[in-house]
Design an enzyme around this catalytic site. Structure first.
Site, PDB file in Angstrom:
ATOM      1  N   CYS A 134      18.192   1.460 -55.073  1.00 21.43           N
ATOM      2  CA  CYS A 134      19.295   2.301 -54.581  1.00 21.43           C
ATOM      3  C   CYS A 134      20.423   2.449 -55.599  1.00 21.43           C
ATOM      4  O   CYS A 134      21.358   3.210 -55.370  1.00 21.43           O
ATOM      5  CB  CYS A 134      19.892   1.688 -53.311  1.00 21.43           C
ATOM      6  SG  CYS A 134      18.713   1.344 -52.012  1.00 21.43           S
ATOM      7  N   ARG A 142      23.763  10.223 -52.070  1.00 16.26           N
ATOM      8  CA  ARG A 142      22.473   9.985 -51.414  1.00 16.26           C
ATOM      9  C   ARG A 142      22.513   8.726 -50.545  1.00 16.26           C
ATOM     10  O   ARG A 142      22.033   8.725 -49.404  1.00 16.26           O
ATOM     11  CB  ARG A 142      21.373   9.858 -52.477  1.00 16.26           C
ATOM     12  CG  ARG A 142      19.982   9.609 -51.934  1.00 16.26           C
ATOM     13  CD  ARG A 142      19.004   9.446 -53.091  1.00 16.26           C
ATOM     14  NE  ARG A 142      19.326   8.273 -53.878  1.00 16.26           N
ATOM     15  CZ  ARG A 142      18.691   7.104 -53.750  1.00 16.26           C
ATOM     16  NH1 ARG A 142      17.735   6.964 -52.875  1.00 16.26           N
ATOM     17  NH2 ARG A 142      19.031   6.088 -54.511  1.00 16.26           N
TER      18      ARG A 142
END
Length: 348
Positions: free
Chosen positions: A201, A242
């Site tokens: 991530c 995101r």
């Protein structure tokens, strides 16, 4: 090329893992098999990158034939590495895009090795780029203090982004042992699920891709630094957006429409309360990530047209056709000293 990562992440690659509040793991399918192959998978990644680097060192020392043969072996092992990840992407991550990329990586890498074996020495530039991508990514993955800092910093920044949108769940320890889990109350959210940040991530994989490309080519240091700074800055910003998107879509069920839940559970094998996460992460975010990579590449070419060289090699491997991207894009090849290159094929 897909990015290198470890199968030790009990999480989805490229984004946030979703968990039931209070649960220590998410995926019920094939996780024991994945965890059982962790050692072999990590070893393949390290062996591949080590072989790439050794082949480059041999070529630098003028030992051409052994360098070519070792480079061929490195490409084969790199392809096998990605092939071993296909079941994980398919069963655990449930990502069609990543599954397809992992499956096609093996024949593409094998073909690259075949071309190198048969004397296409220009592929050493692409080999160098892949090796440097691994040098950037693998240490950060395997050094605990670096890994923890990247994950927890990304979690803090993502939480701040959520706060700007009116959500402040707090951060607590995730199943990965880091302060990376967004502490949404399961009784107040739609799905009862939340997410936590993993290494994928952080955007490090994408940064490693462009970092490897930039470091591999010959160009003035000033332009290489400018290109790297631009790429890292854009990736960081888009990655933050995101993470916030997925981190909110999962607990609040932004995609829990009945028809979509029915389709995903019936045909995609998804758990009903996980649909929002899968749609946000595996479909919307991954599709937009491809668009973002293309856009960043375009911006990099403006600053550092030298990266067209390894990109030409990628196109040749994929299509079997020689491309002159410099001519196609109206670019003049630039020497490392900043001058124009008259014979762009002179240096391979």
């Amino acid at each position: 090329m897909p990015t290198v990562f470890s199968a030790t992440d009990a999480a989805s690659v490229g984004g946030l893992e979703t968990t039931l509040t209070g649960a220590s793991t998410l995926t019920p399918v094939s996780m024991p098999a994945v965890l059982g192959s962790v050692g072999a998978t990590d070893l393949l990644a390290w062996v591949s990158i080590g072989a790439f680097l050794t082949a480059l060192l041999l070529r630098w020392r003028g030992v051409a034939e052994p360098a070519r043969y070792l480079g061929t072996g490195a490409w084969l092992s790199f392809g096998v590495f990605w092939a071993t990840m296909a079941p994980y992407y398919y069963y655990d991550v449930q990502s069609p895009l990543q599954t397809i990329l992992a499956l096609i990586a093996l024949p593409l890498c094998a073909y690259t090795g075949y071309l190198l074996w048969n004397g296409r020495d220009s592929l050493f530039l692409l080999t160098k780029a892949i090796a440097l991508m691994g040098v950037i990514y693998l240490p950060a993955e395997t050094i605990p203090v670096v890994r923890q800092w990247l994950i927890e910093t990304t979690a803090t920044q993502t939480h701040y982004g959520m706060e700007l949108l009116g959500h402040s769940p707090g951060i607590e320890e995730g199943s990965n042992g880091y302060q990376s889990r967004f502490a949404f109350d399961s009784d107040e959210t739609v799905t009862g699920r939340t997410t936590y940040i993993i290494l994928a991530c952080t955007g490090l994989g994408s940064m490693a891709i462009f970092g490897g490309l930039i470091a591999a080519v010959k160009a003035p240091l000033r332009r290489k630094v400018a290109a790297f700074a631009m790429a890292v800055g854009v990736i960081w910003f888009l990655n933050l957006l995101r993470n916030v998107f997925i981190g909110l879509a999962s607990p609040w069920g932004w995609f829990q429409q009945d028809w979509l839940v029915s389709f995903m559970t019936t045909y995609m094998g998804a758990e009903a309360d996980r649909v929002s996460y899968l749609v946000a992460h595996n479909y919307i975010s991954q599709a937009l990530s491809v668009v973002a990579l293309v856009g960043i590449t375009y911006l990099l070419i403006k600053i550092l047209p030298e990266i067209l060289k390894p990109l030409e090699e990628v196109l040749f491997v994929v299509t079997g056709t020689e491309y002159d991207l410099f001519d196609a894009l109206g670019k003049s090849e630039v020497r490392a000293d900043g001058g124009a290159e008259h014979d762009r094929r002179a240096e391979q």
